[in-house]
Design an enzyme around this catalytic site. Structure first.
Site, PDB file in Angstrom:
ATOM      1  CD  GLU A   1      -6.890   0.773 -10.212  1.00  0.00           C
ATOM      2  OE1 GLU A   1      -6.781   2.009 -10.126  1.00  0.00           O
ATOM      3  OE2 GLU A   1      -7.303   0.190 -11.235  1.00  0.00           O
TER       4      GLU A   1
ATOM      5  N   GLY B   1       3.273  -6.129  -3.718  1.00  0.00           N
ATOM      6  CA  GLY B   1       1.981  -5.513  -4.013  1.00  0.00           C
ATOM      7  C   GLY B   1       2.035  -4.045  -3.646  1.00  0.00           C
TER       8      GLY B   1
ATOM      9  N   GLY C   1      -5.303   8.369 -11.304  1.00  0.00           N
ATOM     10  CA  GLY C   1      -6.512   8.464 -12.138  1.00  0.00           C
ATOM     11  C   GLY C   1      -7.370   7.225 -11.963  1.00  0.00           C
TER      12      GLY C   1
HETATM   13  C1  LIG Z   1      -9.263  -8.739  -8.203  1.00  0.00           C
HETATM   14  C2  LIG Z   1      -7.917  -8.069  -8.225  1.00  0.00           C
HETATM   15  C3  LIG Z   1      -7.507  -7.412  -9.388  1.00  0.00           C
HETATM   16  C4  LIG Z   1      -6.256  -6.806  -9.433  1.00  0.00           C
HETATM   17  N1  LIG Z   1      -5.823  -6.237 -10.607  1.00  0.00           N
HETATM   18  C5  LIG Z   1      -4.543  -5.820 -10.711  1.00  0.00           C
HETATM   19  C6  LIG Z   1      -4.011  -5.371 -11.971  1.00  0.00           C
HETATM   20  O1  LIG Z   1      -4.718  -5.323 -12.991  1.00  0.00           O
HETATM   21  N2  LIG Z   1      -2.717  -5.011 -12.048  1.00  0.00           N
HETATM   22  C7  LIG Z   1      -1.903  -5.051 -10.943  1.00  0.00           C
HETATM   23  O2  LIG Z   1      -0.716  -4.697 -11.079  1.00  0.00           O
HETATM   24  N3  LIG Z   1      -2.361  -5.458  -9.734  1.00  0.00           N
HETATM   25  C8  LIG Z   1      -3.656  -5.852  -9.589  1.00  0.00           C
HETATM   26  N4  LIG Z   1      -4.131  -6.299  -8.382  1.00  0.00           N
HETATM   27  C9  LIG Z   1      -3.243  -6.339  -7.238  1.00  0.00           C
HETATM   28  C10 LIG Z   1      -3.558  -5.291  -6.187  1.00  0.00           C
HETATM   29  O3  LIG Z   1      -3.327  -4.002  -6.665  1.00  0.00           O
HETATM   30  C11 LIG Z   1      -2.746  -5.637  -4.937  1.00  0.00           C
HETATM   31  O4  LIG Z   1      -3.346  -6.801  -4.404  1.00  0.00           O
HETATM   32  C12 LIG Z   1      -2.722  -4.525  -3.919  1.00  0.00           C
HETATM   33  O5  LIG Z   1      -1.900  -3.485  -4.358  1.00  0.00           O
HETATM   34  C13 LIG Z   1      -2.226  -5.014  -2.547  1.00  0.00           C
HETATM   35  O6  LIG Z   1      -1.046  -5.747  -2.664  1.00  0.00           O
HETATM   36  P1  LIG Z   1      -0.920  -7.177  -1.950  1.00  0.00           P
HETATM   37  O7  LIG Z   1      -2.126  -7.961  -2.289  1.00  0.00           O
HETATM   38  O8  LIG Z   1       0.393  -7.746  -2.305  1.00  0.00           O
HETATM   39  O9  LIG Z   1      -0.977  -6.878  -0.405  1.00  0.00           O
HETATM   40  P2  LIG Z   1       0.278  -6.469   0.526  1.00  0.00           P
HETATM   41  O10 LIG Z   1       0.994  -5.317  -0.061  1.00  0.00           O
HETATM   42  O11 LIG Z   1       1.048  -7.674   0.841  1.00  0.00           O
HETATM   43  O12 LIG Z   1      -0.501  -5.977   1.826  1.00  0.00           O
HETATM   44  C14 LIG Z   1      -1.018  -6.889   2.803  1.00  0.00           C
HETATM   45  C15 LIG Z   1      -1.609  -6.042   3.933  1.00  0.00           C
HETATM   46  O13 LIG Z   1      -0.571  -5.238   4.520  1.00  0.00           O
HETATM   47  C16 LIG Z   1      -0.953  -3.878   4.490  1.00  0.00           C
HETATM   48  N5  LIG Z   1       0.215  -3.005   4.295  1.00  0.00           N
HETATM   49  C17 LIG Z   1       1.199  -3.138   3.360  1.00  0.00           C
HETATM   50  N6  LIG Z   1       2.069  -2.113   3.459  1.00  0.00           N
HETATM   51  C18 LIG Z   1       1.622  -1.311   4.466  1.00  0.00           C
HETATM   52  C19 LIG Z   1       2.079  -0.087   5.050  1.00  0.00           C
HETATM   53  N7  LIG Z   1       3.170   0.545   4.602  1.00  0.00           N
HETATM   54  N8  LIG Z   1       1.355   0.443   6.068  1.00  0.00           N
HETATM   55  C20 LIG Z   1       0.235  -0.182   6.523  1.00  0.00           C
HETATM   56  N9  LIG Z   1      -0.238  -1.338   6.008  1.00  0.00           N
HETATM   57  C21 LIG Z   1       0.436  -1.889   4.988  1.00  0.00           C
HETATM   58  C22 LIG Z   1      -1.922  -3.752   3.339  1.00  0.00           C
HETATM   59  O14 LIG Z   1      -2.732  -2.597   3.452  1.00  0.00           O
HETATM   60  C23 LIG Z   1      -2.696  -5.059   3.458  1.00  0.00           C
HETATM   61  O15 LIG Z   1      -3.682  -4.921   4.427  1.00  0.00           O
HETATM   62  C24 LIG Z   1      -5.409  -6.857  -8.294  1.00  0.00           C
HETATM   63  C25 LIG Z   1      -5.854  -7.470  -7.119  1.00  0.00           C
HETATM   64  C26 LIG Z   1      -7.081  -8.079  -7.071  1.00  0.00           C
HETATM   65  C27 LIG Z   1      -7.508  -8.769  -5.806  1.00  0.00           C
END
Ligand SMILES: Cc1cc2nc3c(=O)[nH]c(=O)nc-3n(C[C@H](O)[C@H](O)[C@H](O)COP(=O)(O)OP(=O)(O)OC[C@H]3O[C@@H](n4cnc5c(N)ncnc54)[C@H](O)[C@@H]3O)c2cc1C
Length: 385
Positions: A364, A131, A241
């Site tokens: 995002e 993510g 953006g």
């Molecule tokens: C309703 C919804 C719609 C979405 N739509 C899309 C879409 O259209 N296209 C798409 O590609 N994605 C989409 N997403 C995915 C979304 O962009 C990701 O969920 C988001 O980028 C976070 O990734 P993750 O959920 O894997 O969390 P993770 O990356 O696993 O993070 C888990 C936790 O660890 C923290 N963390 C991770 N790395 C660090 C760091 N370096 N320093 C400090 N803290 C950190 C995060 O902040 C978070 O609190 C969507 C998500 C939702 C819930």
């Protein structure tokens, strides 16, 4: 400094507000309960130009500025946050992707259908195992003559199953890390493309978030967006953006929740007065509106920076998204509090807004990632401290 909106910007705001009140508000609670995607309503907004706000008129778009774009999203989100995210992804992450990085042939094929609202767009970066760390995506694109074969799984794809065009990021050179990803324009009719399932979400229940699998999915070389290896750069630029749009979604939800709370405070009686006569409630309303205004100004600034091509837009888009995302969660919580038990009931709009707002600090780019972007910029030496 001039904080006033132009006549055109006011017209867009008022037109969308009128549409949302007349065509969407009456059905929103029922649709939320039934998890019904607003395809008809989105189609009508597409006809009003809401799917192509930033696209030049020569390509069938509105040729609008980013301020107009955020005004539109704010008005949509004020009533229905799920429709706002469908439009935000289509405008910022699909239409703009094809316009900015697409070949003439790609623009000819896709832009008019996207611009007219005939089809929505989708953006496929996130995977079950990747993510925030987008460079860790595992979907691969292996070239076989004039086609690539895509293999892997994308998760949380907004508009998944409803979109006619998916901007997909995959590794063309898995050994090259962040520089090994490329972007592709994938149509749902391509063999090997499958919507595997839909996420069962806390909020935004009328939006679609799909898991999509690619199994030897054949994508013509002509559908590669940009050069091989440019994928992550494209994704991150598009997300800059996109974050201004997500800030607008946050401001819109917060404004809707504030209006509901202020109106309820004027009617609900306790101890022989309306609850709005109590200072505790007045202070909540004052804090809510002050925070909304602060977020709105950050959002307008980031939008204005995009329009004037100012340097360092990214960290300013991150500020707007960070603050607006955290602000809306505070505001909707107070709106529920002001409604008392009604705020905990599905008979109220603020209950839905409370659930819808929660995701804004996550998608995002999480709040933590926004802070990382802002801090990196502040410490880079190029930012005035
Ligand atoms: C309703 C919804 C719609 C979405 N739509 C899309 C879409 O259209 N296209 C798409 O590609 N994605 C989409 N997403 C995915 C979304 O962009 C990701 O969920 C988001 O980028 C976070 O990734 P993750 O959920 O894997 O969390 P993770 O990356 O696993 O993070 C888990 C936790 O660890 C923290 N963390 C991770 N790395 C660090 C760091 N370096 N320093 C400090 N803290 C950190 C995060 O902040 C978070 O609190 C969507 C998500 C939702 C819930």
């Amino acid at each position: 400094m001039d904080f006033s909106l132009t006549d055109d910007q006011c017209l867009i705001r008022d037109t969308i507000r009128q549409f949302m009140e007349a065509e969407v508000r009456p059905t929103i609670r029922a649709r939320d309960r039934e998890e019904k995607f607003a395809s008809g309503e989105l189609h009508k907004l597409g006809e009003l130009g809401c799917c192509s706000m930033l696209l030049p008129e020569s390509w069938g778009g509105q040729g609008g500025d980013t301020i107009s774009y955020v005004l539109m999203l704010e008005e949509v989100a004020r009533v229905d946050a799920a429709m706002a995210v469908a439009l935000s992804v289509t405008n910022s992450l699909a239409v703009y992707a094809v316009f900015k990085y697409g070949s003439e042939a790609q623009k000819e094929r896709h832009l008019s259908n996207l611009a007219s609202g005939e089809m929505l767009g989708a953006f496929c970066l996130t995977e079950p195992q990747a993510g925030s760390d987008a460079a860790a995506i595992g979907t691969t694109a292996t070239r076989h003559g004039s086609v690539y074969k895509l293999n892997g799984t994308k998760s949380w794809v907004t508009n998944g199953g409803e979109s006619g065009l998916y901007v997909v990021f995959a590794k063309t050179d898995p050994s090259a890390g962040a520089k090994g990803a490329s972007a592709f324009l994938v149509e749902p009719s391509f063999p090997g493309f499958r919507v595997a399932r839909y996420e069962d979400k806390m909020g935004l229940r009328t939006s679609r978030s799909a898991e999509i699998t690619f199994t030897d999915c054949e994508v013509p070389e002509a559908n590669r967006l940009g050069e091989e290896g440019q994928g992550l750069k494209i994704a991150l630029e598009l997300l800059e953006g996109g974050r201004v749009g997500i800030a607008a979604q946050a401001v819109g939800i917060a404004q809707g929740a504030f209006e509901a709370a202020a109106s309820y405070a004027k009617q609900r009686r306790a101890f022989g007065k309306t609850i709005g006569d109590f200072q505790a409630v007045q202070w909540m309303l004052a804090d809510m509106q002050t925070e909304i205004e602060a977020a709105r100004v950050l959002m307008y600034r980031a939008a204005w920076m995009r329009d004037t091509r100012a340097p360092r837009v990214g960290p300013y888009a991150s500020r707007a998204k960070l603050y607006a995302g955290e602000m809306v969660n505070r505001v909707v919580s107070k709106a529920v509090q002001i409604h008392g038990s009604l705020g905990y009931s599905r008979e109220s709009d603020v209950e839905r807004m409370y659930r819808d707002a929660r995701v804004i600090t996550i998608y995002e780019g999480t709040s933590e990632i926004q802070r990382m972007i802002i801090a990196r910029d502040l410490l880079s030496g190029s930012a005035p401290l």
